[in-house]
Scaffold this active site. Structure first.
Site, short mmCIF file in Angstrom:
data_model
loop_
_atom_site.label_atom_id
_atom_site.label_comp_id
_atom_site.label_asym_id
_atom_site.label_seq_id
_atom_site.Cartn_x
_atom_site.Cartn_y
_atom_site.Cartn_z
N HIS A 34 -0.85 10.30 -3.24
CA HIS A 34 -2.18 9.87 -2.79
C HIS A 34 -3.25 10.94 -2.91
O HIS A 34 -4.36 10.68 -3.35
CB HIS A 34 -2.12 9.38 -1.34
CG HIS A 34 -3.46 8.93 -0.83
ND1 HIS A 34 -4.34 9.79 -0.20
CD2 HIS A 34 -4.09 7.73 -0.91
CE1 HIS A 34 -5.44 9.12 0.11
NE2 HIS A 34 -5.32 7.88 -0.31
N GLU A 90 -4.28 3.40 -8.97
CA GLU A 90 -5.62 3.91 -8.64
C GLU A 90 -5.86 5.24 -9.34
O GLU A 90 -5.03 6.15 -9.29
CB GLU A 90 -5.78 4.10 -7.12
CG GLU A 90 -7.17 4.65 -6.78
CD GLU A 90 -7.39 4.93 -5.30
OE1 GLU A 90 -6.63 4.43 -4.45
OE2 GLU A 90 -8.35 5.68 -5.00
N HIS A 140 0.83 -1.20 0.00
CA HIS A 140 0.00 0.00 0.00
C HIS A 140 0.87 1.25 0.00
O HIS A 140 1.54 1.55 0.99
CB HIS A 140 -0.89 -0.03 1.25
CG HIS A 140 -1.81 1.14 1.38
ND1 HIS A 140 -1.66 2.10 2.36
CD2 HIS A 140 -2.89 1.51 0.66
CE1 HIS A 140 -2.62 3.00 2.24
NE2 HIS A 140 -3.38 2.67 1.21
N ASP A 171 -1.06 5.44 -6.41
CA ASP A 171 -2.19 6.38 -6.51
C ASP A 171 -1.77 7.43 -7.53
O ASP A 171 -0.66 7.97 -7.46
CB ASP A 171 -2.46 7.05 -5.16
CG ASP A 171 -2.99 6.05 -4.13
OD1 ASP A 171 -3.94 5.32 -4.43
OD2 ASP A 171 -2.42 6.01 -3.02
N GLU A 227 1.45 -0.63 -5.16
CA GLU A 227 0.36 0.28 -5.50
C GLU A 227 0.84 1.67 -5.93
O GLU A 227 1.83 2.19 -5.38
CB GLU A 227 -0.57 0.46 -4.29
CG GLU A 227 -1.82 1.24 -4.65
CD GLU A 227 -2.55 1.86 -3.48
OE1 GLU A 227 -1.95 2.11 -2.43
OE2 GLU A 227 -3.76 2.11 -3.64
O1 G3P Z 1 -6.74 1.93 -2.99
C1 G3P Z 1 -6.95 1.06 -1.96
C2 G3P Z 1 -6.22 1.55 -0.80
O2 G3P Z 1 -5.10 2.25 -1.22
C3 G3P Z 1 -7.03 2.40 0.11
O3 G3P Z 1 -7.31 3.61 -0.40
O4 G3P Z 1 -7.27 5.93 0.33
O5 G3P Z 1 -5.25 4.54 0.71
O6 G3P Z 1 -5.89 5.21 -1.60
P1 G3P Z 1 -6.38 4.88 -0.20
CA CA Z 2 -5.06 3.72 -3.12
#
Ligand code: G3P
Ligand code: CA
Length: 349
Positions: A83, A176, A41, A70, A68
């Site tokens: 993010h 994302e 994450h 963003d 991941e």
């Molecule tokens: O995208 C899933 C996870 O990353 C949770 O969301 O707000 O951390 O981008 P966020």
């Molecule tokens: Ca995310």
């Protein structure tokens, strides 16, 4: 030493560690986890500031299956990995660019060029209360160091693909689309731009090691029905669920069937799957994973952290929380800030 030179050296050091540790994680050990995966994450964000290349290298070295990203767009239509749609929480933008905030006080990435954003220093995520700016997770990497810089989506893909070549592994990416409605209102088609970059780097069908995620279901539908056909790609899509009112219609057999028309997986906030049964102080598992599996979708809940106060009361430890999710609730993967712990947990099974 110039900050950027130091940043480069940290990155190179992290890559070297990645290669050494990556070799130590045998493919057979990773295969033992069957289909269950670990998604880093924002990188190994429990150890290094989120969405920095060193955090991504560390996650790679720790054996994450996916890293991941963003993704947000700049004023000059570049895709950056960060993010928030504002730069305030994780950079020194307010100090470097006085007078550039919008009326709500936020410095929006869409108001800054890539060159301006690259001049910023990334720090650990900060929170602000009563005018006091403080770190979100005090036990993590010290804030305020001039070490880390923002990078683009293309740079991160080249970074992961480069490590895949040098280590022989096949680590995936998990971009994302951040606030696609906001971007469209700003005249920026973020979803289309991300899919185009993915195509440019060879991600074009469902067998490729990529999941594309978004919280906005309308954008998921648009990607499925319009953008991917226009670009000639067909990638796995994940519908993120925050647990808010906007998701209520999804939480039934009919709702999940509708979601599965567009998505290959769901990414729920983890309390939507396991919550605390207060009468017994025990975990209470919802039917969400079964509903998703019945409709052929994978389930990747977020976000698994081990900072003080982050392990829910129904679990005695981070690992017990993982056990409940991976094996009692039967999720297919987890988003975690501590990918080493989840990789080690799965290897031990
Ligand atoms: O995208 C899933 C996870 O990353 C949770 O969301 O707000 O951390 O981008 P966020
Ligand atoms: Ca995310």
């Amino acid at each position: 030493m110039q900050a950027f030179q130091f940043f480069e050296r940290v990155t190179i050091g992290a890559i070297a560690m990645s290669v050494v540790l990556g070799a130590a994680i045998s493919s057979s050990a990773l295969a033992q986890s069957n289909a269950k995966v670990v998604v880093a994450h924002r990188g190994a964000s429990g150890y290094l500031p989120e969405h920095t290349l060193p955090a991504k290298a560390m996650a790679y070295a720790m054996g994450a299956d996916y890293v991941e990203q963003d993704v947000v767009m700049t004023k000059d239509d570049q895709l950056i990995v960060i993010h928030d749609i504002t730069l305030d929480r994780t950079t020194d933008v307010a100090a470097k660019f006085p007078g550039r905030a919008r009326a709500d006080g936020g410095h929006y990435a869409v108001d800054f060029t890539l060159a301006e954003i690259l001049s910023l220093d990334i720090t650990e995520g900060m929170s602000e209360e009563d005018g006091n700016r403080q770190v979100g997770y005090p036990s993590r990497f010290p804030a305020g160091k001039s070490i880390f810089k923002v990078h683009t989506l293309a740079q991160e893909i080249e970074f992961v693909q480069g490590l895949n070549k040098s280590t022989g592994r096949d680590v995936g990416i998990y971009p994302e689309i951040k606030s696609p409605g906001f971007h469209l209102a700003e005249g920026k088609d973020l979803g289309r731009a991300v899919l185009a970059v993915l195509k440019q780097y060879g991600y074009s069908n469902k067998s490729d090691k990529v999941f594309v995620q978004t919280f906005e279901f309308d954008e998921l539908k648009r990607m499925h029905d319009q953008l991917m056909p226009e670009l000639g790609v067909e990638l796995k899509l994940v519908a993120l669920l925050s647990g808010g009112e906007e998701n209520e219609w999804m939480l039934s057999a009919d709702g999940m069937r509708e979601v599965a028309r567009y998505a290959d997986g769901i990414g729920p906030e983890k309390s939507m799957i396991v919550d605390r049964d207060s009468a017994r102080n025990a975990p209470k598992i919802s039917d969400l994973v079964k509903l998703a599996h019945d409709n052929g979708m994978q389930v990747h809940p977020y976000t698994f952290r081990l900072d003080p106060g982050q392990v829910p009361a129904y679990a005695q430890s981070f690992e017990q929380m993982l056990e409940i999710f991976y094996f009692d609730a039967d999720v297919d993967g987890v988003f975690t800030d501590f990918p080493d712990r989840a990789v080690e947990f799965l290897k031990a099974q």
